[in-house]
Design an enzyme around this catalytic site. Structure first.
Site, mmCIF file in Angstrom:
data_model
loop_
_atom_site.group_PDB
_atom_site.id
_atom_site.type_symbol
_atom_site.label_atom_id
_atom_site.label_comp_id
_atom_site.label_asym_id
_atom_site.label_seq_id
_atom_site.Cartn_x
_atom_site.Cartn_y
_atom_site.Cartn_z
ATOM 1 N N HIS A 163 0.820 -1.216 0.000
ATOM 2 C CA HIS A 163 0.000 0.000 0.000
ATOM 3 C C HIS A 163 0.858 1.271 0.000
ATOM 4 C CE1 HIS A 163 0.462 0.077 4.412
ATOM 5 N NE2 HIS A 163 0.079 1.347 4.357
ATOM 6 N N HIS A 225 7.607 -2.126 2.314
ATOM 7 C CA HIS A 225 7.418 -0.674 2.244
ATOM 8 C C HIS A 225 8.746 0.084 2.127
ATOM 9 C CE1 HIS A 225 3.471 -1.829 3.267
ATOM 10 N NE2 HIS A 225 3.548 -1.744 4.570
ATOM 11 N N LYS A 319 8.126 0.038 16.033
ATOM 12 C CA LYS A 319 6.827 0.310 16.642
ATOM 13 C C LYS A 319 7.049 0.864 18.042
ATOM 14 C CE LYS A 319 3.841 -2.702 14.016
ATOM 15 N NZ LYS A 319 3.238 -1.656 13.165
HETATM 16 C C1 BG6 Z 1 1.299 -2.320 7.301
HETATM 17 C C2 BG6 Z 1 1.939 -3.047 8.452
HETATM 18 O O1 BG6 Z 1 1.671 -2.906 6.081
HETATM 19 O O2 BG6 Z 1 1.710 -0.955 7.320
HETATM 20 C C3 BG6 Z 1 1.600 -2.384 9.771
HETATM 21 O O3 BG6 Z 1 1.487 -4.394 8.466
HETATM 22 C C4 BG6 Z 1 1.933 -0.902 9.722
HETATM 23 O O4 BG6 Z 1 2.285 -3.000 10.844
HETATM 24 C C5 BG6 Z 1 1.333 -0.253 8.474
HETATM 25 O O5 BG6 Z 1 1.411 -0.290 10.895
HETATM 26 C C6 BG6 Z 1 1.816 1.180 8.330
HETATM 27 O O6 BG6 Z 1 1.105 1.783 7.295
HETATM 28 P P1 BG6 Z 1 0.805 3.355 7.299
HETATM 29 O O7 BG6 Z 1 0.141 3.597 5.989
HETATM 30 O O8 BG6 Z 1 -0.064 3.619 8.476
HETATM 31 O O9 BG6 Z 1 2.146 4.022 7.415
#
Ligand code: BG6
Length: 440
Positions: A163, A225, A319
């Site tokens: 995403h 990511h 985290k």
């Molecule tokens: C997800 C992870 O892919 O991305 C999560 O599984 C994480 O652990 C999240 O919190 C973070 O996404 P964003 O868009 O909130 O930065």
């Protein structure tokens, strides 16, 4: 109004309720008319499911227009479905030319679900499948899952989600350079001393302990990511749009494997302990009280690519950090000091100039990532999704790190919740006479 048939597997899960339905709702307000079949194991009526969904929607959609939501709800039907039971799949229909099946389920069910979909003809060319991350837990399992899926679906039908690739602010790590040639010159090996990529979250594992504990920060954030951000920050600025996926792949393939010494001295793993009024990771729900899972990782890497010779990259993610921040910092060899590109919480670009402070401009981070990606699937654009080869290249880099942890080559270091990770993560830069930027 654009129509599509949307089948969501795993509709009662956290991701579906928190992200996918709100994204579908927003997309419907922007003109999409999806006929949605929501599927999950629970035996619920459509009415019961909608009750559950609206409670979540109210939490996750800002200024929810209740009339618009009520209208959107009429698009949704709930069907109980056990992924292991072929007969349950007979209830699904894919008679729309634009049918999307979204797998918001654990990857261990992917192969079975594909097989059962194919058995009822739901792998016809009008069907596209969207696969949530993580695709596997290492290189081999990624290859195995992809091979099983490809027995039933063609590559052109498969959309593998990360995403972060749906965030315009992340895509702009490329477009910033692509559209501004003077920056492209500046953000290269000639002027740069090093690059830092930080993804810091104040959140802990929340209610996702069961998912997270077998996963950890390296697999959950860095393999996907963070390497996606690295690839978009480094692909040649003049890459034509249609070649972006290929260029990203080349960057991922150029990741220099970490040798034994680097694995020992240039990788830091940590786990949050109680602090700042928060409990420690091992006290979280559905987490093994003796868990050795990392909630923080920092490392140094290099690219074996002519454009990036001699430029180290420092990555860190964790985290329960003291701040929520997603940021790429390009640090120069001489003035100007640094270009700081912040993705979250607010998208901004800051150029730190010697002797005169900083020039900062706020940027619009645009549409929600899931909404954008759903609309891209509807439009049939695979560019912001991962090719199997990209995933494999990323896993190839990560695998030796995971293996070194199995032999405890790097200790798991505790850090207090609300801190910035273990001291070793600061020492990682200090040993190179550098330090982390943390600009909010
Ligand atoms: C997800 C992870 O892919 O991305 C999560 O599984 C994480 O652990 C999240 O919190 C973070 O996404 P964003 O868009 O909130 O930065």
């Amino acid at each position: 109004m654009q129509e599509c048939c949307f089948i969501l597997l795993g509709a009662t899960g956290d991701l579906a309720l928190r992200k996918i339905f709100p994204a579908l709702f927003k997309a419907s307000q922007a003109g999409l008319k999806p006929t949605i079949t929501a599927c999950a194991r629970s035996h619920l009526s459509t009415h019961e499911f909608l009750d559950k969904l609206s409670t979540k929607a109210k939490e996750h959609i800002k200024d929810l227009d209740s009339k618009a939501w009520a209208h959107f709800s009429t698009y949704i039907n709930y069907t109980p479905l056990d992924f292991n039971k072929p007969e349950d799949f007979k209830a699904l229909k894919a008679n729309h030319p634009n049918t999307i099946i979204y797998f918001s389920i654990a990857p261990e069910f992917f192969a079975k679900a594909c097989q059962n979909l194919a058995a009822v003809g739901l792998n016809a060319p009008n069907v596209k499948i969207v696969l949530e991350k993580p695709l596997g837990t290492n290189l081999q399992s990624c290859k195995d899952i992809c091979a099983q899926i490809s027995q039933h679906f063609q590559e052109a039908q498969i959309y593998r989600i990360d995403h972060y690739l749906g965030k315009q602010s992340v895509q702009n790590l490329f477009y910033l350079r692509h559209n501004n040639p003077f920056l492209a010159g500046l953000l290269g090996a000639h002027y740069l001393d090093h690059v830092q990529i930080s993804v810091l979250e104040t959140l802990g594992v929340e209610s996702r302990g069961g998912f997270y504990d077998p996963m950890g920060a390296l697999r959950d954030m860095l393999q996907n990511h963070m390497l996606a951000m690295l690839a978009l920050s480094t692909i040649p600025a003049n890459t034509p749009q249609e070649n972006i996926r290929q260029a990203k792949l080349e960057m991922l393939k150029s990741l220099k494997p970490l040798g034994q010494e680097a694995l020992k001295t240039e990788v830091v793993r940590g786990q949050y302990a109680a602090g700042g009024g928060f409990k420690g990771y091992t006290e979280e729900e559905q987490v093994n009280p003796h868990s050795q899972t990392e909630t923080f990782v920092a490392l140094k890497l290099e690219l074996e690519h002519p454009n990036w010779q001699g430029v180290p990259f420092y990555l860190r993610t964790g985290k329960r950090m003291g701040v929520s921040l997603v940021q790429v910092v390009f640090v120069f060899k001489g003035p100007p000091q640094a270009l700081i590109y912040t993705i979250q919480p607010q998208c901004s670009l800051e150029l730190q100039l010697q002797g005169m402070g900083a020039l900062k401009s706020a940027l619009d981070s645009g549409m929600d990532a899931y909404e954008r990606l759903i609309l891209e699937v509807v439009a049939g654009n695979q560019a912001p999704f991962n090719h199997q080869n990209e995933l494999e290249a990323a896993w190839s880099f990560v695998d030796p790190i995971l293996q070194s942890w199995q032999t405890n080559l790097t200790p798991l270091l505790p850090y207090a919740a609300t801190s910035y990770g273990p001291q070793a993560a600061f020492d990682l830069l200090k040993q190179d006479k550098r330090e982390w930027f943390a600009h909010v």
